[in-house]
Design an enzyme around this catalytic site. Structure first.
Site, PDB file in Angstrom:
ATOM      1  N   PRO A 185       1.267  36.703 -20.192  1.00 40.13           N
ATOM      2  CA  PRO A 185       1.149  37.161 -21.581  1.00 40.13           C
ATOM      3  C   PRO A 185       0.457  36.102 -22.433  1.00 40.13           C
ATOM      4  O   PRO A 185       1.033  35.076 -22.772  1.00 40.13           O
ATOM      5  CB  PRO A 185       2.610  37.367 -22.014  1.00 40.13           C
ATOM      6  CG  PRO A 185       3.397  36.457 -21.132  1.00 40.13           C
ATOM      7  CD  PRO A 185       2.660  36.348 -19.825  1.00 40.13           C
ATOM      8  N   ASP A 207       0.244  30.567 -22.358  1.00 43.48           N
ATOM      9  CA  ASP A 207       1.175  31.457 -21.662  1.00 43.48           C
ATOM     10  C   ASP A 207       2.451  31.545 -22.501  1.00 43.48           C
ATOM     11  O   ASP A 207       3.206  30.575 -22.603  1.00 43.48           O
ATOM     12  CB  ASP A 207       1.461  30.863 -20.270  1.00 43.48           C
ATOM     13  CG  ASP A 207       2.381  31.749 -19.432  1.00 43.48           C
ATOM     14  OD1 ASP A 207       3.019  32.662 -19.996  1.00 43.48           O
ATOM     15  OD2 ASP A 207       2.461  31.507 -18.219  1.00 43.48           O
ATOM     16  N   HIS A 208       2.698  32.719 -23.075  1.00 49.21           N
ATOM     17  CA  HIS A 208       3.842  32.864 -24.000  1.00 49.21           C
ATOM     18  C   HIS A 208       5.183  32.823 -23.269  1.00 49.21           C
ATOM     19  O   HIS A 208       6.230  32.714 -23.890  1.00 49.21           O
ATOM     20  CB  HIS A 208       3.712  34.166 -24.782  1.00 49.21           C
ATOM     21  CG  HIS A 208       4.304  34.096 -26.157  1.00 49.21           C
ATOM     22  ND1 HIS A 208       5.239  33.162 -26.542  1.00 49.21           N
ATOM     23  CD2 HIS A 208       4.054  34.844 -27.269  1.00 49.21           C
ATOM     24  CE1 HIS A 208       5.578  33.346 -27.794  1.00 49.21           C
ATOM     25  NE2 HIS A 208       4.868  34.356 -28.269  1.00 49.21           N
ATOM     26  N   ARG A 209       5.184  32.903 -21.955  1.00 44.92           N
ATOM     27  CA  ARG A 209       6.440  32.753 -21.217  1.00 44.92           C
ATOM     28  C   ARG A 209       6.942  31.320 -21.313  1.00 44.92           C
ATOM     29  O   ARG A 209       8.140  31.060 -21.198  1.00 44.92           O
ATOM     30  CB  ARG A 209       6.235  33.110 -19.735  1.00 44.92           C
ATOM     31  CG  ARG A 209       5.860  34.552 -19.470  1.00 44.92           C
ATOM     32  CD  ARG A 209       5.521  34.771 -18.016  1.00 44.92           C
ATOM     33  NE  ARG A 209       4.406  33.921 -17.592  1.00 44.92           N
ATOM     34  CZ  ARG A 209       3.926  33.881 -16.352  1.00 44.92           C
ATOM     35  NH1 ARG A 209       4.466  34.648 -15.427  1.00 44.92           N
ATOM     36  NH2 ARG A 209       2.915  33.090 -16.044  1.00 44.92           N
TER      37      ARG A 209
END
Length: 427
Positions: free
Chosen positions: A225, A396-398
């Site tokens: 994401p 990376d939004h994780r």
């Protein structure tokens, strides 16, 4: 005794290799460890030594042919006129898979790869040994996975019923056709048109570099994401410092070299940006290895400057120039383009103001750099002209939240707007 020479697995992601050159002719004697052939895999060419001493009795695949890993590609015998198998094995045996997996680079040669990659490889070995799976080529297996095709539902047309890439492509066409009919009630002619089969044009076959680029970037956008943060940087001081440094040394320093140095310091300040996502948790990496995206005619490659935070700007400039030359010449070694922890991609020299980039997995961020333009700026309440450059961070939004991304981006900006912080030249 007859020894099988197999296509070795020279990298974790390697599924097939192209025989670039045989260094021995059929009937010639070769010593164990002597160079036998060169294999073009993914984005470089690797030398493969002979696993045994003996006569190269028969070559099963010629130069230019692409072969899945584990497939037997030649026979070496200890007696010159010894009999050979009438049909070569298809390479699906456990012994061949083990041999291929252990035929890769030594631990020293793989110094850029992390412990995580090793454990992943270990799991892969275990999976291969215990897996009861349909016989299919690696390319077919990958294509089926990407398009949700059940291999067990296909009839293989390859040797011994092996499922080929062409078999999977046919299944995909059928799947696309059915979807079109079901969703729109289209005629057969319309379905073919949707699939592009009736449109005029020509097919340009993708080489391995383009295939790997396409696969990795598709995987990145599908599984990571992304979100993006941009900021303008006043490069006026960096412009002046670069001119001064270039006047003092024969090693020409580019703006990209300054950016790599600034990024390496910012990664040290924000170690979460120097991490990778895994199912076990977030792995924060000690080494700061900055990759530099290089566009080739047939794809992208990212050579890596290891420990960039510990190198001077001149060292980075010298190393970067050599790596880019090798990348464009197709002579990068495996450890020169693996093991990166963050990537910088620069399209400023192409006249691009700003852009967003796709993360190079398994990294958690990539910095896209636009061109430097002379623009009006307000500084200390006064209007003046400045050399402005837009940089855009993809993350990376994780792993990374907005505050960390903003902090990292501002750190890069701070180093570039006060480039004296990037000195002294000697680490």
């Amino acid at each position: 005794m007859v020894h099988n020479v197999i296509m070795p697995k020279l990298a974790e992601t390697m599924e097939e290799g192209t025989i670039a050159r045989w260094h021995k002719a059929e009937g010639e004697w070769i010593e164990k460890g002597e160079l036998l052939l060169e294999v073009e895999m993914e984005k470089t060419t690797m030398e493969v030594p002979s696993p045994v001493s003996g006569y190269l009795r028969k070559v099963l695949f010629q130069e230019g042919e692409t072969v899945p890993v584990t497939r037997v590609i030649a026979y070496v015998t200890t007696i010159k006129d010894e009999g050979l198998p009438t049909a070569p094995p298809d390479g699906s045996g456990a012994e061949e898979r083990k041999a291929a997996l252990h035929a890769g680079p030594s631990p020293d040669e793989r110094r850029g790869e992390s412990h995580v990659e090793g454990r992943i490889e270990g799991r892969e070995i275990a999976a291969l040994e215990g897996e009861d799976r349909a016989k299919a080529s690696p390319a077919a297996r990958r294509l089926a996975r990407e398009h949700g095709i059940d291999l067990s539902s296909l009839h293989g047309t390859g040797p011994g019923g092996r499922i080929t890439e062409a078999d999977v492509k046919k299944a995909i066409e059928v799947k696309v056709g059915k979807a079109g009919v079901n969703e729109a009630g289209a005629s057969e002619a319309t379905v073919r048109a949707q699939a592009g089969t009736q449109l005029p044009g020509r097919v340009v076959k993708m080489n391995q570099t383009r295939q790997v680029t396409a696969r990795r970037l598709s995987e990145s956008k599908r599984t990571i994401p992304h979100f993006y943060v941009s900021i303008d940087v006043d490069m006026s001081e960096a412009v002046r410092m670069r001119e001064k440094l270039n006047a003092q040394s024969q090693v020409r320093i580019s703006y990209n070299d300054l950016i790599i140095k600034a990024v390496s310091f910012a990664l040290r300040d924000y170690p979460m940006m120097n991490s990778r996502f895994s199912e076990e948790g977030i792995i924060v990496q000690d080494a700061v290895n900055v990759g530099v995206a290089v566009s080739l005619e047939d794809g992208l490659i990212v050579p890596v400057i290891r420990n960039a935070d510990k190198k001077s700007i001149r060292e980075i400039a010298d190393e970067s120039r050599k790596l880019v030359e090798k990348a464009r010449g197709g002579t990068l070694s495996l450890d020169e383009y693996t093991g990166g922890t963050f990537t910088v991609t620069n399209m400023g020299m192409l006249g691009v103001d700003s852009f967003t980039a796709i993360i190079n997995p398994p990294e958690v961020g990539i910095l896209a750099v636009g061109k430097i333009s002379l623009k009006p700026v307000v500084k200390d309440g006064q209007l003046s002209m400045g050399h402005i450059m837009t940089i855009t961070l993809s993350v990376d939004h994780r792993v990374i939240d907005g505050s960390v991304a903003a902090g990292f981006l501002n750190a890069v900006k701070s180093y570039l707007e006060d480039p004296q912080k990037l000195l002294p030249e000697s680490p």
